[in-house]
Motif scaffolding. Structure first.
Motif, mmCIF file in Angstrom:
data_model
loop_
_atom_site.group_PDB
_atom_site.id
_atom_site.type_symbol
_atom_site.label_atom_id
_atom_site.label_comp_id
_atom_site.label_asym_id
_atom_site.label_seq_id
_atom_site.Cartn_x
_atom_site.Cartn_y
_atom_site.Cartn_z
ATOM 1 N N GLU A 143 0.882 -1.227 -0.048
ATOM 2 C CA GLU A 143 -0.164 0.108 0.185
ATOM 3 C C GLU A 143 0.842 1.315 0.009
ATOM 4 O OE1 GLU A 143 -3.241 0.386 -0.581
ATOM 5 O OE2 GLU A 143 -3.142 -1.587 -0.769
ATOM 6 N N TRP A 144 1.836 1.295 0.725
ATOM 7 C CA TRP A 144 2.930 2.394 0.717
ATOM 8 C C TRP A 144 3.261 2.530 -0.513
ATOM 9 C CZ3 TRP A 144 7.954 2.069 -0.969
ATOM 10 C CH2 TRP A 144 8.742 3.317 -0.612
ATOM 11 N N LEU A 145 3.992 1.556 -1.305
ATOM 12 C CA LEU A 145 4.304 1.461 -2.672
ATOM 13 C C LEU A 145 3.332 2.256 -3.677
ATOM 14 C CD1 LEU A 145 7.184 0.895 -4.431
ATOM 15 C CD2 LEU A 145 5.951 -1.052 -4.863
ATOM 16 N N LEU A 146 2.096 1.592 -3.652
ATOM 17 C CA LEU A 146 0.924 2.177 -4.472
ATOM 18 C C LEU A 146 0.835 3.762 -4.182
ATOM 19 C CD1 LEU A 146 -1.563 -0.932 -4.178
ATOM 20 C CD2 LEU A 146 -0.252 -0.064 -6.339
ATOM 21 N N THR A 147 0.907 4.162 -2.939
ATOM 22 C CA THR A 147 0.437 5.389 -2.568
ATOM 23 C C THR A 147 1.711 6.335 -3.112
ATOM 24 O OG1 THR A 147 -0.736 4.802 -0.868
ATOM 25 C CG2 THR A 147 0.194 6.971 -0.628
ATOM 26 N N ARG A 148 3.073 5.803 -3.200
ATOM 27 C CA ARG A 148 4.101 6.527 -3.455
ATOM 28 C C ARG A 148 4.050 6.730 -5.029
ATOM 29 N NH1 ARG A 148 9.858 6.983 -2.103
ATOM 30 N NH2 ARG A 148 10.119 8.960 -3.009
ATOM 31 N N LEU A 149 3.619 5.759 -5.754
ATOM 32 C CA LEU A 149 3.179 5.891 -7.147
ATOM 33 C C LEU A 149 2.232 6.938 -7.455
ATOM 34 C CD1 LEU A 149 3.963 5.282 -10.103
ATOM 35 C CD2 LEU A 149 2.662 3.556 -9.683
ATOM 36 N N GLN A 150 1.382 6.996 -6.698
ATOM 37 C CA GLN A 150 0.085 7.922 -7.102
ATOM 38 C C GLN A 150 0.535 9.336 -6.754
ATOM 39 O OE1 GLN A 150 -3.245 7.631 -4.041
ATOM 40 N NE2 GLN A 150 -4.708 7.985 -5.665
ATOM 41 N N CYS A 151 1.720 9.537 -5.895
ATOM 42 C CA CYS A 151 2.017 10.908 -5.690
ATOM 43 C C CYS A 151 2.924 11.287 -6.569
ATOM 44 C CB CYS A 151 2.705 10.953 -4.260
ATOM 45 S SG CYS A 151 1.558 10.907 -2.921
ATOM 46 N N LEU A 152 3.874 10.350 -6.970
ATOM 47 C CA LEU A 152 4.948 10.650 -7.954
ATOM 48 C C LEU A 152 4.603 10.773 -9.457
ATOM 49 C CD1 LEU A 152 7.713 8.339 -6.602
ATOM 50 C CD2 LEU A 152 7.670 10.889 -6.404
ATOM 51 N N ASP A 153 3.466 9.954 -9.760
ATOM 52 C CA ASP A 153 2.821 9.727 -11.277
ATOM 53 C C ASP A 153 1.301 9.518 -11.159
ATOM 54 O OD1 ASP A 153 2.455 9.613 -13.837
ATOM 55 O OD2 ASP A 153 4.348 8.468 -14.290
ATOM 56 N N PRO A 154 0.499 10.272 -10.935
ATOM 57 C CA PRO A 154 -0.785 10.058 -10.738
ATOM 58 C C PRO A 154 -1.496 9.407 -12.253
ATOM 59 C CG PRO A 154 -0.581 12.440 -10.296
ATOM 60 C CD PRO A 154 0.636 11.735 -10.720
ATOM 61 N N MET A 155 -0.839 9.895 -13.597
ATOM 62 C CA MET A 155 -1.382 9.325 -14.858
ATOM 63 C C MET A 155 -1.049 7.877 -14.746
ATOM 64 S SD MET A 155 -0.338 10.576 -18.524
ATOM 65 C CE MET A 155 -1.047 12.356 -17.898
ATOM 66 N N HIS A 156 0.214 7.601 -14.401
ATOM 67 C CA HIS A 156 0.727 6.059 -14.472
ATOM 68 C C HIS A 156 -0.050 5.570 -13.532
ATOM 69 C CE1 HIS A 156 3.167 2.809 -16.336
ATOM 70 N NE2 HIS A 156 3.354 2.581 -14.974
ATOM 71 N N TYR A 157 -0.484 5.826 -12.368
ATOM 72 C CA TYR A 157 -0.986 5.047 -11.157
ATOM 73 C C TYR A 157 -2.297 4.843 -11.686
ATOM 74 C CZ TYR A 157 -3.579 4.294 -6.919
ATOM 75 O OH TYR A 157 -4.315 3.784 -5.998
ATOM 76 N N GLU A 158 -3.073 5.467 -12.480
ATOM 77 C CA GLU A 158 -4.476 5.240 -13.101
ATOM 78 C C GLU A 158 -4.460 3.970 -13.892
ATOM 79 O OE1 GLU A 158 -7.266 6.274 -11.814
ATOM 80 O OE2 GLU A 158 -6.164 7.416 -10.370
ATOM 81 N N ARG A 159 -3.219 3.786 -14.820
ATOM 82 C CA ARG A 159 -3.415 2.767 -15.632
ATOM 83 C C ARG A 159 -2.679 1.540 -15.455
ATOM 84 N NH1 ARG A 159 -0.324 6.430 -20.142
ATOM 85 N NH2 ARG A 159 1.528 6.246 -19.541
ATOM 86 N N VAL A 160 -1.614 1.625 -14.283
ATOM 87 C CA VAL A 160 -0.778 0.590 -13.885
ATOM 88 C C VAL A 160 -1.760 -0.558 -13.519
ATOM 89 C CG1 VAL A 160 -0.148 1.099 -11.830
ATOM 90 C CG2 VAL A 160 1.437 -0.056 -13.096
ATOM 91 N N ASP A 161 -1.228 -1.971 -13.600
ATOM 92 C CA ASP A 161 -1.974 -2.915 -12.938
ATOM 93 C C ASP A 161 -1.519 -3.225 -11.486
ATOM 94 O OD1 ASP A 161 -2.628 -5.658 -12.232
ATOM 95 O OD2 ASP A 161 -1.487 -6.567 -13.494
ATOM 96 N N LYS A 162 -2.386 -2.627 -10.667
ATOM 97 C CA LYS A 162 -1.917 -2.656 -9.280
ATOM 98 C C LYS A 162 -1.928 -3.874 -8.461
ATOM 99 C CE LYS A 162 -4.309 1.943 -9.416
ATOM 100 N NZ LYS A 162 -4.658 1.909 -10.690
ATOM 101 N N LYS A 163 -2.156 -5.113 -9.373
ATOM 102 C CA LYS A 163 -1.490 -6.296 -8.732
ATOM 103 C C LYS A 163 -0.151 -6.568 -9.080
ATOM 104 C CE LYS A 163 -6.510 -7.953 -8.445
ATOM 105 N NZ LYS A 163 -7.277 -9.136 -8.836
ATOM 106 N N ASN A 164 0.194 -6.178 -10.002
ATOM 107 C CA ASN A 164 1.722 -6.367 -10.375
ATOM 108 C C ASN A 164 2.677 -5.430 -9.806
ATOM 109 O OD1 ASN A 164 3.938 -6.956 -11.979
ATOM 110 N ND2 ASN A 164 3.162 -7.428 -13.671
ATOM 111 N N MET A 165 3.043 -5.787 -8.668
ATOM 112 C CA MET A 165 3.859 -4.885 -7.934
ATOM 113 C C MET A 165 5.456 -4.694 -8.542
ATOM 114 S SD MET A 165 1.562 -3.876 -5.780
ATOM 115 C CE MET A 165 2.812 -2.843 -4.950
#
Length: 311
Positions: A143-165
């Motif tokens: 969850e920390w890693l996902l939140t970090r990506l959301q902060c750094l790159d909201p656009m990529h966060y929206e399209r990345v496979d969030k189950k593929n860590m």
């Protein structure tokens, strides 16, 4: 069949398809007939120590054909699609010079795409940054890693496979290294290659494919998958071991699953992965499809296709 003096341009033959579709045996037959070598495009077969779970071809299965990019890296080594692109281009150029043709075999979709179409110029991540992020991820969780990506790159966060860590982590480390969003570095532009490409996907009836997958998993267990998994279990946090077949074995060892549940989960997750592979391949209109049930008989069809690029 000699092709060196008769092809218009060097020829790269890509044989891909879902897990258990018979890619390796067909690639060996084609390479043998063309007197050339095979470049593996499997993102896990490149590592030492896990030949059973990755279905790495045995010496006998290689049939005397030299295979490149198999069993060459330690489990803790970092390797990416970008590095594969460069390594595979170097090897293929050597084969083009001596043989005129090279065969690529594997089911890692991003590797095949990187070699055929190129990949964006992504900065190399310093080991210090990677280790620091990996340590923090291990300590603080997904969850920390996902939140970090959301902060750094909201656009990529929206399209990345969030189950593929693995992909989430890669995006985060690139953002930190480049000091800009990962999405801003992705152009989607294809690179022009100076060789012809013939892409073959092995496809066929889903139920038959799933039967083959289930049988392969049982064969892996008989061949010693449990022992292989126990050997690498102390290193289970390594990215190279984040793969179907080992994750389920580790869950068994941790008491989360029973042995039978772990085996059934491997079969299920492999079937899911195979469906993802087929979905990816369907997007490629340049990819010819052959029925995997034909086995190495498909070599004749591939040689017929090659004649379209021979004078």
């Amino acid at each position: 069949m000699s092709t060196r003096s008769r092809v218009k341009k060097p020829l790269l033959i890509v044989i891909t398809g879902p897990t258990a579709s018979g890619k390796s045996a067909l690639a060996v037959e084609v390479a043998r007939r063309l007197d050339t070598e095979i470049i593996s495009s499997d993102s896990r077969q490149i590592y030492h120590g896990i030949p059973i779970v990755t279905a790495t071809p045995t010496t006998e299965e290689m049939g005397g054909v030299l295979h490149h990019l198999i069993d060459i890296l330690p489990l803790d080594a970092y390797y990416s699609a970008s590095e594969f692109e460069q390594d595979a281009l170097c090897i293929s150029n050597g084969l083009f010079e001596s043989r005129g043709v090279a065969v690529v075999c594997g089911g890692s979709m991003m590797y095949v795409d990187a070699l055929c179409n190129g990949i964006d110029d992504i900065p190399t991540v310093p080991e210090g940054i990677r280790k620091s992020l990996m340590d923090e991820w291990t300590e603080r969780g997904d969850e920390w890693l996902l939140t970090r990506l959301q902060c750094l790159d909201p656009m990529h966060y929206e399209r990345v496979d969030k189950k593929n860590m693995k992909r989430v982590f890669h995006a985060v480390e690139i953002c930190v290294t480049a000091n800009k969003p990962y999405s801003s570095l992705i152009t989607g532009m294809k690179k022009k290659r100076d060789f012809d490409i013939l892409k073959i996907c092995l496809d066929g009836e889903r139920e038959r494919l799933f039967e083959r997958i289930n049988s392969r998993v049982m064969h892996m267990m008989d061949a010693g998958l449990e022992e292989e998994a126990r050997t690498v279990y102390p290193m289970r946090r390594l990215n190279s071991l984040n793969t179907v077949g080992l994750k389920e074995m580790f869950a068994w060892f941790d008491g989360i699953l029973t042995r039978d549940e772990a085996i059934a989960r491997i079969q299920k997750n492999t079937r899911v992965y195979a469906k993802k592979q087929l979905t990816w391949y369907k997007r490629d209109s340049d990819m010819a499809r052959l029925d995997f049930n034909e086995g190495i008989k498909n070599a004749d069809k591939i040689l017929d296709m090659i004649r379209t690029v021979i004078r």
